[in-house]
Design an enzyme around this catalytic site. Sequence first.
Site, PDB file in Angstrom:
ATOM      1  N   GLU A 157      41.215 -20.084 -12.196  1.00 43.90           N
ATOM      2  CA  GLU A 157      42.375 -20.606 -11.072  1.00 43.90           C
ATOM      3  C   GLU A 157      41.805 -20.159  -9.962  1.00 43.90           C
ATOM      4  O   GLU A 157      41.372 -19.157  -9.842  1.00 43.90           O
ATOM      5  CB  GLU A 157      43.658 -19.857 -11.661  1.00 43.90           C
ATOM      6  CG  GLU A 157      44.328 -20.409 -12.721  1.00 43.90           C
ATOM      7  CD  GLU A 157      45.454 -19.421 -12.939  1.00 43.90           C
ATOM      8  OE1 GLU A 157      46.050 -18.641 -11.808  1.00 43.90           O
ATOM      9  OE2 GLU A 157      46.099 -19.479 -14.160  1.00 43.90           O
ATOM     10  N   GLU A 182      54.603 -19.444  -4.176  1.00 45.16           N
ATOM     11  CA  GLU A 182      53.865 -20.059  -5.416  1.00 45.16           C
ATOM     12  C   GLU A 182      54.452 -21.347  -5.685  1.00 45.16           C
ATOM     13  O   GLU A 182      53.745 -21.909  -6.636  1.00 45.16           O
ATOM     14  CB  GLU A 182      54.660 -19.011  -6.419  1.00 45.16           C
ATOM     15  CG  GLU A 182      53.665 -17.704  -6.568  1.00 45.16           C
ATOM     16  CD  GLU A 182      54.300 -16.861  -7.865  1.00 45.16           C
ATOM     17  OE1 GLU A 182      53.524 -16.796  -8.875  1.00 45.16           O
ATOM     18  OE2 GLU A 182      55.084 -16.009  -7.764  1.00 45.16           O
ATOM     19  N   LYS A 205      58.818 -21.693 -10.001  1.00 44.36           N
ATOM     20  CA  LYS A 205      58.079 -20.554  -9.895  1.00 44.36           C
ATOM     21  C   LYS A 205      58.967 -19.644  -9.189  1.00 44.36           C
ATOM     22  O   LYS A 205      59.723 -19.968  -8.360  1.00 44.36           O
ATOM     23  CB  LYS A 205      56.792 -20.569  -8.855  1.00 44.36           C
ATOM     24  CG  LYS A 205      55.538 -21.597  -9.753  1.00 44.36           C
ATOM     25  CD  LYS A 205      54.935 -20.429 -10.469  1.00 44.36           C
ATOM     26  CE  LYS A 205      53.530 -20.865 -10.992  1.00 44.36           C
ATOM     27  NZ  LYS A 205      52.696 -20.017 -11.693  1.00 44.36           N
ATOM     28  N   GLU A 264      55.186 -26.541  -8.063  1.00 39.61           N
ATOM     29  CA  GLU A 264      56.078 -26.182  -9.124  1.00 39.61           C
ATOM     30  C   GLU A 264      57.373 -25.326  -8.733  1.00 39.61           C
ATOM     31  O   GLU A 264      57.287 -24.293  -8.100  1.00 39.61           O
ATOM     32  CB  GLU A 264      55.407 -25.331  -9.950  1.00 39.61           C
ATOM     33  CG  GLU A 264      54.105 -25.694 -10.765  1.00 39.61           C
ATOM     34  CD  GLU A 264      53.486 -24.970 -11.400  1.00 39.61           C
ATOM     35  OE1 GLU A 264      53.710 -24.570 -12.893  1.00 39.61           O
ATOM     36  OE2 GLU A 264      52.453 -24.615 -11.004  1.00 39.61           O
TER      37      GLU A 264
END
Length: 318
Positions: free
Chosen positions: A242, A299, A294, A291
Amino acid sequence: MNAGAQTGVCYGRQGDNLPPPNDVVNLLKEQKIQRVRIYDPNQQVLEALQGSNIEVVLGIPNAYIQNISTSQENANKWVQDNVKTYANVKFRYIVVGNEVKPGDPFTQFVVPAMQNIQTAIFEAGLGKEIKVSTAIESGALGLYFPPSNGTFGSDYLEAYLGGVIKFLVNNDSPLLVNLYPYIIHISNPDDISVEYALFTSTSIPVKDNSLYYTNLFDVYVDAIYSALEKTGGNSVRIVVSETGWPSSGGTETTLDNAKTYNTNLVQHVKVGTPKRPAIPLETYVYAIFDENQKSSEYEKFWGLFLPNKQPKYPINLN
C-alpha cells in the site's frame, strides 16, 4: 516491461457509493491494470475477477487469524472456499493479517496461521503459484535513519515478526509493507519536507555510506531491507503493498500532490532503490476509489478514481 515493475492497485471497499465489482474489474481491464489487492474473500469480487487474468493479492482479515491458526482443517476449508472455488482467478499472494501490532490479541496466531495456510496451499497443488505472507506497517521499524541503521522494533520481533521472517526465508516469500510517505511527512513536517515525500526534492541528497537518498520512499524501503538483513532475512524481497497520497481532507492534500506522488512513484519503482538498484519494486497504490466511510477526513480521498469511475487526474500505472 519487467513484470516486477507493474504497479497494481488496492481495492478498498469502505464506501456506500462504489460501483459493483463487475464494473470495477472492467475498469481495471480498460486501464490495463494487471494486479489488484483485495482485503477479504468477498464472493462478488472474486466472481468478477474470474477469467480476468488480473493477478490477485488476497487478504485474510485480522479477525480470522486465530481461527485459521487453531487447526489445519480450518485453514484447508478457508483455502477450499476462497481459493480453490475460484479456479479461474490468478492468485498471487495470500496475506495473513494486515498491520498486526505487537499488542493485538491475535498477534501470537499470525505465524501458525501462515504455516497452516501454506500447508493448505501446497495440499491444494498451488504451492508453485501462490506465496503466503503478511503485511506490516512501516512503523514496525524501530530505527529507520539513516537507512543502513534500519532495525525492526524489538516489540514487533518478539511478538511475531521474528517468526514471520523465518517463515518467509524458508518459503521464499516476500514481505509486504504498507508505506505512506504522506503520513510520515505530516507527522514530522519540520524535518521531512513535502518535496522529499513527493519525489520532487532538489536539495542535496542524504548520504548514507556510499548511497544517496533523494526521497523518503527509498529511505524507508532500504531501512526495511537493512532490518531484514539484521534478522536473517537477506533473501527476502519487499513488496510495497500500500502507498499513495490523498487529494483532499488534510494538510498538503491537493489533486496536484496526489498526481505528483503517484505519477513519480510509478516511474520510480521501475528502477529499484539505492540498496537494490535495477530491481523493480512490486508496488500497489492505495486505492482505486475514494472511500466515504473511512473514519478520518483525509482517509476518504485516496482514490485514483471517483466512485463514478472517472479518473481524478490522468495516470498510467504501466
